[in-house]
Design a protein around this motif. Structure first.
Motif, PDB file in Angstrom:
ATOM      1  N   ASN A  92       0.798  -1.221   0.000  1.00 15.14           N
ATOM      2  CA  ASN A  92       0.000   0.000   0.000  1.00 15.14           C
ATOM      3  C   ASN A  92       0.834   1.277   0.000  1.00 15.14           C
ATOM      4  O   ASN A  92       0.289   2.381  -0.049  1.00 15.14           O
ATOM      5  CB  ASN A  92      -0.927   0.027   1.220  1.00 15.14           C
ATOM      6  N   ILE A  93       2.158   1.134   0.088  1.00 16.80           N
ATOM      7  CA  ILE A  93       3.047   2.291   0.175  1.00 16.80           C
ATOM      8  C   ILE A  93       3.926   2.345  -1.063  1.00 16.80           C
ATOM      9  O   ILE A  93       4.442   1.320  -1.518  1.00 16.80           O
ATOM     10  CB  ILE A  93       3.938   2.209   1.436  1.00 16.80           C
ATOM     11  N   LYS A  94       4.114   3.545  -1.619  1.00 19.90           N
ATOM     12  CA  LYS A  94       5.018   3.710  -2.751  1.00 19.90           C
ATOM     13  C   LYS A  94       6.465   3.694  -2.252  1.00 19.90           C
ATOM     14  O   LYS A  94       6.808   4.401  -1.296  1.00 19.90           O
ATOM     15  CB  LYS A  94       4.725   5.013  -3.487  1.00 19.90           C
ATOM     16  N   LEU A  95       7.301   2.902  -2.924  1.00 20.65           N
ATOM     17  CA  LEU A  95       8.672   2.664  -2.478  1.00 20.65           C
ATOM     18  C   LEU A  95       9.647   3.551  -3.259  1.00 20.65           C
ATOM     19  O   LEU A  95       9.664   3.537  -4.488  1.00 20.65           O
ATOM     20  CB  LEU A  95       9.021   1.189  -2.668  1.00 20.65           C
ATOM     21  N   VAL A  96      10.453   4.312  -2.506  1.00 19.94           N
ATOM     22  CA  VAL A  96      11.355   5.309  -3.098  1.00 19.94           C
ATOM     23  C   VAL A  96      12.806   4.921  -2.874  1.00 19.94           C
ATOM     24  O   VAL A  96      13.194   4.492  -1.786  1.00 19.94           O
ATOM     25  CB  VAL A  96      11.083   6.710  -2.494  1.00 19.94           C
ATOM     26  N   TYR A  97      13.604   5.089  -3.922  1.00 19.99           N
ATOM     27  CA  TYR A  97      15.062   4.934  -3.843  1.00 19.99           C
ATOM     28  C   TYR A  97      15.635   6.342  -3.731  1.00 19.99           C
ATOM     29  O   TYR A  97      15.629   7.098  -4.700  1.00 19.99           O
ATOM     30  CB  TYR A  97      15.557   4.226  -5.108  1.00 19.99           C
ATOM     31  N   ASN A  98      16.121   6.716  -2.564  1.00 17.15           N
ATOM     32  CA  ASN A  98      16.572   8.080  -2.298  1.00 17.15           C
ATOM     33  C   ASN A  98      18.092   8.185  -2.434  1.00 17.15           C
ATOM     34  O   ASN A  98      18.825   7.252  -2.084  1.00 17.15           O
ATOM     35  CB  ASN A  98      16.147   8.507  -0.884  1.00 17.15           C
ATOM     36  N   GLN A  99      18.567   9.349  -2.929  1.00 16.45           N
ATOM     37  CA  GLN A  99      20.001   9.514  -3.214  1.00 16.45           C
ATOM     38  C   GLN A  99      20.435  10.946  -2.914  1.00 16.45           C
ATOM     39  O   GLN A  99      19.671  11.891  -3.091  1.00 16.45           O
ATOM     40  CB  GLN A  99      20.284   9.162  -4.679  1.00 16.45           C
ATOM     41  N   HIS A 100      21.683  11.078  -2.459  1.00 25.41           N
ATOM     42  CA  HIS A 100      22.235  12.402  -2.164  1.00 25.41           C
ATOM     43  C   HIS A 100      23.128  12.874  -3.318  1.00 25.41           C
ATOM     44  O   HIS A 100      23.034  12.375  -4.422  1.00 25.41           O
ATOM     45  CB  HIS A 100      22.996  12.384  -0.843  1.00 25.41           C
ATOM     46  N   LYS A 101      23.983  13.863  -3.052  1.00 23.68           N
ATOM     47  CA  LYS A 101      24.873  14.510  -4.021  1.00 23.68           C
ATOM     48  C   LYS A 101      24.079  15.425  -4.952  1.00 23.68           C
ATOM     49  O   LYS A 101      22.961  15.825  -4.649  1.00 23.68           O
ATOM     50  CB  LYS A 101      25.688  13.479  -4.815  1.00 23.68           C
ATOM     51  N   GLY A 102      24.694  15.782  -6.119  1.00 29.27           N
ATOM     52  CA  GLY A 102      24.063  16.704  -7.049  1.00 29.27           C
ATOM     53  C   GLY A 102      23.533  16.002  -8.279  1.00 29.27           C
ATOM     54  O   GLY A 102      22.900  14.949  -8.182  1.00 29.27           O
ATOM     55  N   MET A 103      23.813  16.572  -9.441  1.00 32.06           N
ATOM     56  CA  MET A 103      23.326  16.009 -10.701  1.00 32.06           C
ATOM     57  C   MET A 103      24.450  15.321 -11.475  1.00 32.06           C
ATOM     58  O   MET A 103      24.415  15.243 -12.705  1.00 32.06           O
ATOM     59  CB  MET A 103      22.705  17.115 -11.561  1.00 32.06           C
ATOM     60  N   GLU A 104      25.462  14.795 -10.767  1.00 30.63           N
ATOM     61  CA  GLU A 104      26.573  14.130 -11.449  1.00 30.63           C
ATOM     62  C   GLU A 104      26.057  12.948 -12.267  1.00 30.63           C
ATOM     63  O   GLU A 104      25.397  12.051 -11.737  1.00 30.63           O
ATOM     64  CB  GLU A 104      27.603  13.637 -10.433  1.00 30.63           C
ATOM     65  N   PRO A 105      26.353  12.921 -13.589  1.00 32.88           N
ATOM     66  CA  PRO A 105      25.836  11.835 -14.436  1.00 32.88           C
ATOM     67  C   PRO A 105      26.229  10.448 -13.951  1.00 32.88           C
ATOM     68  O   PRO A 105      25.422   9.510 -14.027  1.00 32.88           O
ATOM     69  CB  PRO A 105      26.457  12.140 -15.809  1.00 32.88           C
ATOM     70  N   GLN A 106      27.471  10.290 -13.447  1.00 32.61           N
ATOM     71  CA  GLN A 106      27.922   8.973 -13.008  1.00 32.61           C
ATOM     72  C   GLN A 106      27.128   8.460 -11.805  1.00 32.61           C
ATOM     73  O   GLN A 106      26.954   7.248 -11.637  1.00 32.61           O
ATOM     74  CB  GLN A 106      29.421   8.983 -12.691  1.00 32.61           C
ATOM     75  N   VAL A 149       9.867  -0.690  -7.393  1.00 37.07           N
ATOM     76  CA  VAL A 149      10.427   0.637  -7.134  1.00 37.07           C
ATOM     77  C   VAL A 149       9.456   1.628  -7.771  1.00 37.07           C
ATOM     78  O   VAL A 149       9.214   1.577  -8.975  1.00 37.07           O
ATOM     79  CB  VAL A 149      11.831   0.817  -7.734  1.00 37.07           C
ATOM     80  N   ASP A 150       8.898   2.529  -6.967  1.00 40.79           N
ATOM     81  CA  ASP A 150       7.868   3.445  -7.455  1.00 40.79           C
ATOM     82  C   ASP A 150       8.376   4.854  -7.702  1.00 40.79           C
ATOM     83  O   ASP A 150       7.685   5.651  -8.340  1.00 40.79           O
ATOM     84  CB  ASP A 150       6.715   3.511  -6.454  1.00 40.79           C
ATOM     85  N   GLY A 151       9.563   5.182  -7.184  1.00 40.01           N
ATOM     86  CA  GLY A 151      10.064   6.535  -7.372  1.00 40.01           C
ATOM     87  C   GLY A 151      11.527   6.647  -7.002  1.00 40.01           C
ATOM     88  O   GLY A 151      12.085   5.790  -6.308  1.00 40.01           O
ATOM     89  N   ILE A 152      12.145   7.702  -7.510  1.00 40.43           N
ATOM     90  CA  ILE A 152      13.508   8.031  -7.105  1.00 40.43           C
ATOM     91  C   ILE A 152      13.485   9.393  -6.426  1.00 40.43           C
ATOM     92  O   ILE A 152      12.678  10.266  -6.768  1.00 40.43           O
ATOM     93  CB  ILE A 152      14.507   8.017  -8.274  1.00 40.43           C
ATOM     94  N   GLY A 153      14.355   9.569  -5.436  1.00 39.70           N
ATOM     95  CA  GLY A 153      14.422  10.812  -4.694  1.00 39.70           C
ATOM     96  C   GLY A 153      15.804  11.432  -4.768  1.00 39.70           C
ATOM     97  O   GLY A 153      16.810  10.722  -4.803  1.00 39.70           O
ATOM     98  N   TRP A 154      15.826  12.755  -4.805  1.00 45.20           N
ATOM     99  CA  TRP A 154      17.084  13.513  -4.782  1.00 45.20           C
ATOM    100  C   TRP A 154      17.087  14.404  -3.548  1.00 45.20           C
ATOM    101  O   TRP A 154      16.199  15.218  -3.346  1.00 45.20           O
ATOM    102  CB  TRP A 154      17.208  14.364  -6.049  1.00 45.20           C
ATOM    103  N   GLN A 155      18.131  14.252  -2.728  1.00 48.99           N
ATOM    104  CA  GLN A 155      18.165  14.989  -1.458  1.00 48.99           C
ATOM    105  C   GLN A 155      18.265  16.497  -1.621  1.00 48.99           C
ATOM    106  O   GLN A 155      17.679  17.249  -0.845  1.00 48.99           O
ATOM    107  CB  GLN A 155      19.334  14.495  -0.603  1.00 48.99           C
TER     108      GLN A 155
END
Length: 356
Positions: free
Chosen positions: A196-210, A229-235
């Protein structure tokens, strides 16, 4: 009140003025905007400011393992339970920032546990966490993992000593294709126990392509394994994890990369979440100048988010609503100063909120 202060107040009012609903554009944005609260900020001025503008809540640290499962055999759900009660009472949607991440527990800073012991702890925490909150209607998202990749594109793993930000989980090992077992295990358990919950893969740093190339490959690999995996997160900790040169000197390039990343997310049926937006000022003697730069950067980010929000899920979460001190040096800036007066960046958020 001095003439100078009156002028500043008038400028903020005029800049932030938003038409009444009946006069505003009929085109609504799909961008959901919210903020964090810490536990000791409940029943304070910060709670009042939060409820004035937001309906999307992230408990800042109350859902982390360091609070809920601080040592083997010890569990403490009190703080996060109070937040859930607060959300229900105020009809707020919630993202649980309760992932398997570097901020694991106090005893994990210098970790001597075996891979088997770490895996057991991970399974216990993620299983209990997902089963507890799956039936809570206000909880819409949860971060499953957090801060998994370094700026150079390598996996974020253990660091020596007790003063470094550490991720002990990489010691569990990698699978035959080089993907960390702890990430696979966390998503496996969350997929099973939190439908029932959307699952997020969260990540720090900036917009570095690598960095994001590695995240993309990992997300697609998780799905190949049958995990959701329902979403990605950027800190989006600007001027700290996200470098100044990328978000001031080369902001056009970073905004293009941000837009491309959101497009990739939507093309792959993923939501996109800016999860921890704030702005670090190390030299506080330049605070007024820096707050104008902060406003400019926030405006550029919000423009991209608004543009992309019509194509799929997009959310924005402010990390705190007001200025807070950084341990050692500087201040993290948000949309209110330490006296709870609006900063220039408040205007950007207020305008975006008016378009919801």
């Amino acid at each position: 009140m001095t003439i100078k202060r009156i002028k500043i107040t008038l400028i903020i009012f005029l800049t932030c003025y938003v038409m009444p609903a009946q006069e505003a554009s009929t085109t609504a944005s799909e961008l959901l905007i919210g903020a964090t609260l810490n536990y000791d900020e409940l029943n304070t001025k910060k709670e009042e400011l939060f409820l004035k503008d937001f309906q999307y809540l992230t408990p800042a640290n109350a859902a982390k393992q360091t609070r809920i499962h601080p040592q083997p055999g010890v569990w403490n759900w009190e703080y996060i339970d109070d937040f859930i009660e607060f959300a229900e009472a105020n009809d707020l949607v919630v993202r649980l920032h309760g992932p398997i991440s570097p901020q694991a527990s106090k005893w994990a800073k210098e970790d001597h546990r075996t891979p088997e012991e770490l895996e057991k702890n991970l399974e216990e925490f993620v299983t209990a966490f997902t089963m507890k909150f799956n039936q809570v209607p206000n909880v819409k998202w949860m971060d499953v993992v957090n801060e998994t990749v370094e700026a150079d594109g390598s996996w974020f793993g253990p660091k020596p000593g007790t003063d470094e930000w550490e991720n002990p989980w990489l010691k569990i090992g990698k699978d035959e294709n080089g993907f960390p077992l702890y990430i696979l295990k966390a998503f496996e358990i969350a997929t099973k126990n939190a439908p029932n919950i959307k699952l997020v893969y969260n990540q720090h740093k900036g917009m570095e392509p690598q960095v994001w190339d590695k995240i993309k490959k990992n997300v697609l690999y998780l799905r190949e394994k049958g995990y959701r995996v329902d979403g990605i997160g950027w800190q989006a900790h600007l001027m700290m994890g996200a470098r100044r040169e990328d978000f001031v000197d080369n902001i056009d390039q970073s905004m293009q990369r941000l837009g491309d990343l959101i497009d990739w997310a939507h093309e792959n049926d993923l939501g996109f979440h800016v999860t921890e937006l704030d702005y670090l000022v190390e030299d506080t003697s330049k605070i007024e100048e820096e707050r104008e730069i902060q406003k400019m950067v926030y405006e550029r980010i919000v423009e991209v988010l608004l543009e992309k929000s019509g194509n799929g899920e997009v959310t924005l979460n402010l990390w705190d609503v007001a200025t807070r001190n950084k341990k050692g040096k500087g201040q993290f800036q948000s949309i209110y100063d330490s006296n709870f007066k609006p900063t220039p960046a408040y205007c950007i958020i207020k305008k975006a909120l008016a378009k919801e």
